[in-house]
Design an enzyme around this catalytic site. Structure first.
Site, PDB file in Angstrom:
ATOM      1  N   GLU A  24       0.843  -1.206   0.000  1.00 30.22           N
ATOM      2  CA  GLU A  24       0.000   0.000   0.000  1.00 30.22           C
ATOM      3  C   GLU A  24       0.869   1.243   0.000  1.00 30.22           C
ATOM      4  O   GLU A  24       0.570   2.233  -0.664  1.00 30.22           O
ATOM      5  CB  GLU A  24      -0.969  -0.016   1.185  1.00 30.22           C
ATOM      6  CG  GLU A  24      -2.069  -1.033   0.960  1.00 30.22           C
ATOM      7  CD  GLU A  24      -3.233  -0.913   1.926  1.00 30.22           C
ATOM      8  OE1 GLU A  24      -3.658   0.196   2.255  1.00 30.22           O
ATOM      9  OE2 GLU A  24      -3.722  -1.982   2.348  1.00 30.22           O
ATOM     10  N   GLU A  25       1.975   1.208   0.775  1.00 30.87           N
ATOM     11  CA  GLU A  25       2.883   2.358   0.819  1.00 30.87           C
ATOM     12  C   GLU A  25       3.420   2.660  -0.587  1.00 30.87           C
ATOM     13  O   GLU A  25       3.460   3.814  -1.017  1.00 30.87           O
ATOM     14  CB  GLU A  25       4.049   2.073   1.781  1.00 30.87           C
ATOM     15  CG  GLU A  25       5.176   3.084   1.647  1.00 30.87           C
ATOM     16  CD  GLU A  25       6.176   3.089   2.805  1.00 30.87           C
ATOM     17  OE1 GLU A  25       5.920   2.432   3.836  1.00 30.87           O
ATOM     18  OE2 GLU A  25       7.198   3.777   2.675  1.00 30.87           O
ATOM     19  N   ARG A  26       3.811   1.616  -1.298  1.00 31.92           N
ATOM     20  CA  ARG A  26       4.433   1.831  -2.616  1.00 31.92           C
ATOM     21  C   ARG A  26       3.413   2.299  -3.652  1.00 31.92           C
ATOM     22  O   ARG A  26       3.710   3.175  -4.467  1.00 31.92           O
ATOM     23  CB  ARG A  26       5.164   0.557  -3.049  1.00 31.92           C
ATOM     24  CG  ARG A  26       6.409   0.361  -2.216  1.00 31.92           C
ATOM     25  CD  ARG A  26       7.096  -0.959  -2.332  1.00 31.92           C
ATOM     26  NE  ARG A  26       8.216  -0.981  -1.371  1.00 31.92           N
ATOM     27  CZ  ARG A  26       8.825  -2.076  -0.958  1.00 31.92           C
ATOM     28  NH1 ARG A  26       8.453  -3.258  -1.407  1.00 31.92           N
ATOM     29  NH2 ARG A  26       9.821  -1.994  -0.090  1.00 31.92           N
TER      30      ARG A  26
END
Ligand SMILES: Cc1cc2nc3c(=O)[nH]c(=O)nc-3n(C[C@H](O)[C@H](O)[C@H](O)COP(=O)(O)OP(=O)(O)OC[C@H]3O[C@@H](n4cnc5c(N)ncnc54)[C@H](O)[C@@H]3O)c2cc1C
Length: 384
Positions: free
Chosen positions: A241-243
Site C-alpha cells: 500500500e505504501e508503494r
C-alpha cells in the site's frame, strides 16, 4: 472501471479542502520545516478522509481501495511533497497492517483515534544501520512477563516529532531474520522513547523527520499486531500500500509541473518567440505527459488487481520504480526550461525537483524494487 460517479463527491470535497485549508499555508509550513499535524489531521478526520477504506467499526468509511487511491492522486495537487507524504504515512503506511491484522482491542486503542485525526501515527522500519536491508534491523523487543522491553533506534521517521504512536518493527526473537520480527504499537509518550533529533533535509521541508531512540521502553504484549514473528511478513504486505500510494501521489504533482512549465514557457520569450514554440520543448513535454499516462495505467491496473484480491507485489513494485524514475526525469526536464527561474526557491518546479528525489529512495530504493522484480523473474544469480 476503477472510478465511478460515487467517487466524484469525495473527490470534489478533497479538492476544495486542499484549495482552502492546505495550499494557502504551504509556504509558511515549508519555511517552518513542519506543519501542524494534529490540527490538519483532525480536520481531515472529521471529513472522513483518514479512513476511507478502513473498517466502519473503528470509524472508517468501509469503502474499497479505489477511494484510497483517488485520495492519494488528489493529494498530488498540494503545492509540496511533504504534507501529502505525512498524510500518506497516516493512511497508507503506518495503519494498514493494524487494520488488517490487529486485535479488536488494539484497533480501538490506536486505529480508531488515528482515523478520527486525534492521533498522529508514524511508521518505524528504517534504522541508522539498516534501510534497504529491512531484515537486518537491530531494535529488539525482549519478552518480560506480559510486557516487551524495547531497545534500539529508528531513523528518518516521517511525522516522528509529532506522532502519538509508532508502528514499530523490531526483533522479538533470535530465529531466522524473516521470522523473528513483530510489529508493535508503541505510544510515543512511553518512558524511554526520545526524539534524538529533527533531521535537516534537502526537500520535503514541511514534513518533520526524526531519529528516535528506545531505551528500556516497556509496552504490554497486547500492543503487538497479530502473531509474534510475523512482523516482517506484515510489513511486506503494508509496503504494497505504501508503494502504490507513493506512486499514485506523483501523478497529479507531475501533471501540475508540466502544466506550469507550459504556462511559463508560453509567456517567456527568447529569440523573438515563446520558448514553448521550440519543437524540442513542446515535444519533450508531450513525451513526459505520455510517461505519466503510462504510470497512471499501471497503478490503476495494480489497484484493480488488489480489488480482485490478487497479489500485487509485482505491479506495485513496478509502479514505485517507475514513479521514482519519473520523479527524477520530469522535474529535471521542466526545471531546465525555466532557466534561471527554475533554480530559484520561489519557483514551484525547484521544490518539485527537491521533493520528488525522495521517491527513488523512500519506501524502498529503486535498486530494492529491481531486486524484488528480479527475484520474481528468477534472474537473480544462483536462482533458476
Ligand atoms: C525524508 C525521508 C523520510 C523517510 N520516512 C521514513 C519513515 O517514515 N519510516 C521509515 O521506516 N523509513 C523512512 N525513511 C527511510 C527510507 O525508507 C530509507 O532511506 C530507504 O529505505 C533506503 O534505506 P537507506 O537510506 O538505509 O539506504 P541504504 O540501505 O544504505 O542504501 C543506499 C543506497 O544503496 C543502493 N542499494 C541498496 N541496496 C542495494 C542493492 N541490493 N543493490 C544495489 N544497490 C543497492 C540504493 O541506491 C540505496 O539508495 C525515510 C527516508 C527519508 C529520506
Amino acid at each position: 472501471m476503477l472510478f465511478t460517479a460515487d467517487h466524484d463527491e469525495p473527490r470534489r470535497i478533497l479538492q476544495k479542502f486542499i484549495a482552502s485549508d492546505i495550499n494557502p499555508h504551504v509556504e509558511e509550513w515549508e519555511k517552518a520545516g513542519i506543519f501542524p499535524a494534529h490540527e490538519l489531521f483532525k480536520k481531515l478526520g472529521d471529513l472522513g478522509f483518514l479512513g476511507l477504506n478502513k473498517p466502519v467499526e473503528y470509524g472508517g468509511q468501509g469503502l474499497d481501495y479505489s477511494y484510497a487511491l483517488m485520495m492519494a492522486e488528489e493529494l498530488g495537487a498540494i503545492n509540496c511533497g511533504g504534507v501529502p507524504m505525512a498524510i500518506g504515512v497516516q493512511t497508507d503506511m503506518a495503519t494498514p497492517a493494524l487494520a488488517k491484522f490487529g486485535s479488536d482491542e488494539l484497533r480501538k486503542e490506536f486505529l480508531a483515534p488515528s482515523i478520527a485525526g486525534d492521533y498522529v501515527a508514524c511508521i518505524g522500519v528504517s534504522e541508522p544501520s539498516a534501510g534497504s536491508d529491512v531484515a537486518s534491523i537491530k531494535t529488539t523487543a525482549r519478552s518480560d512477563g506480559d510486557d516487551y522491553v524495547i531497545n534500539g533506534g529508528k531513523m528518518w521517521i516521517t511525522n516522528g516529532t509529532q506522532a502519538d504512536w509508532i508502528c514499530l518493527l523490531c526483533n522479538t526473537g533470535d530465529g531466522p531474520m524473516h521470522r523473528n520480527k513483530s510489529l508493535i504499537c508503541v505510544p510515543m509518550k512511553t518512558k524511554g522513547v526520545s526524539i534524538a533529533r529533527k533531521l535537516d533535509k534537502m526537500g520535503m521541508h514541511s514534513s518533520d523527520t526524526a531519529q528516535i531512540h528506545f531505551d528500556d521502553v516497556r509496552v504490554p504484549k497486547r500492543n503487538r499486531i497479530g502473531e509474534e514473528g510475523k512482523g516482517f511478513t506484515y510489513q511486506m504486505v503494508q509496503f504494497q500500500e505504501e508503494r502504490l500510494w507513493g506512486a499514485a501521489a506523483c501523478i497529479k504533482a507531475h501533471e501540475k509541473t508540466i502544466q506550469n512549465t507550459i504556462e511559463y514557457t508560453r509567456s517567456r520569450k527568447a529569440f523573438g518567440k515563446p520558448l514553448l514554440d521550440n519543437q524540442v520543448i513542446h515535444f519533450r513535454l508531450a513525451e513526459l505527459q505520455t510517461e505519466i499516462e503510462l504510470l497512471r495505467s499501471l497503478i490503476y491496473r495494480a489497484a484493480e488487481a488488489m480489488l480482485a484480491g490478487e497479489d500485487v507485489t509485482g505491479l506495485a513494485t513496478m509502479a514505485k520504480l517507475k514513479a521514482g524514475r519519473l520523479g527524477r526525469e520530469i522535474p529535471d526536464a521542466c526545471l531546465q526550461y525555466y532557466g534561471g527561474m527554475g533554480f530559484m526557491n520561489e519557483t514551484l518546479v525547484s521544490r518539485s525537483y527537491r521533493d520528488s528525489r525522495l521517491t527513488s529512495i523512500g519506501g524502498g530504493a529503486d535498486e530494492v524494487m529491481l531486486g524484488i522484480l528480479c527475484k520474481m523473474m528468477g534472474t537473480l544469480p544462483g536462482r533458476q
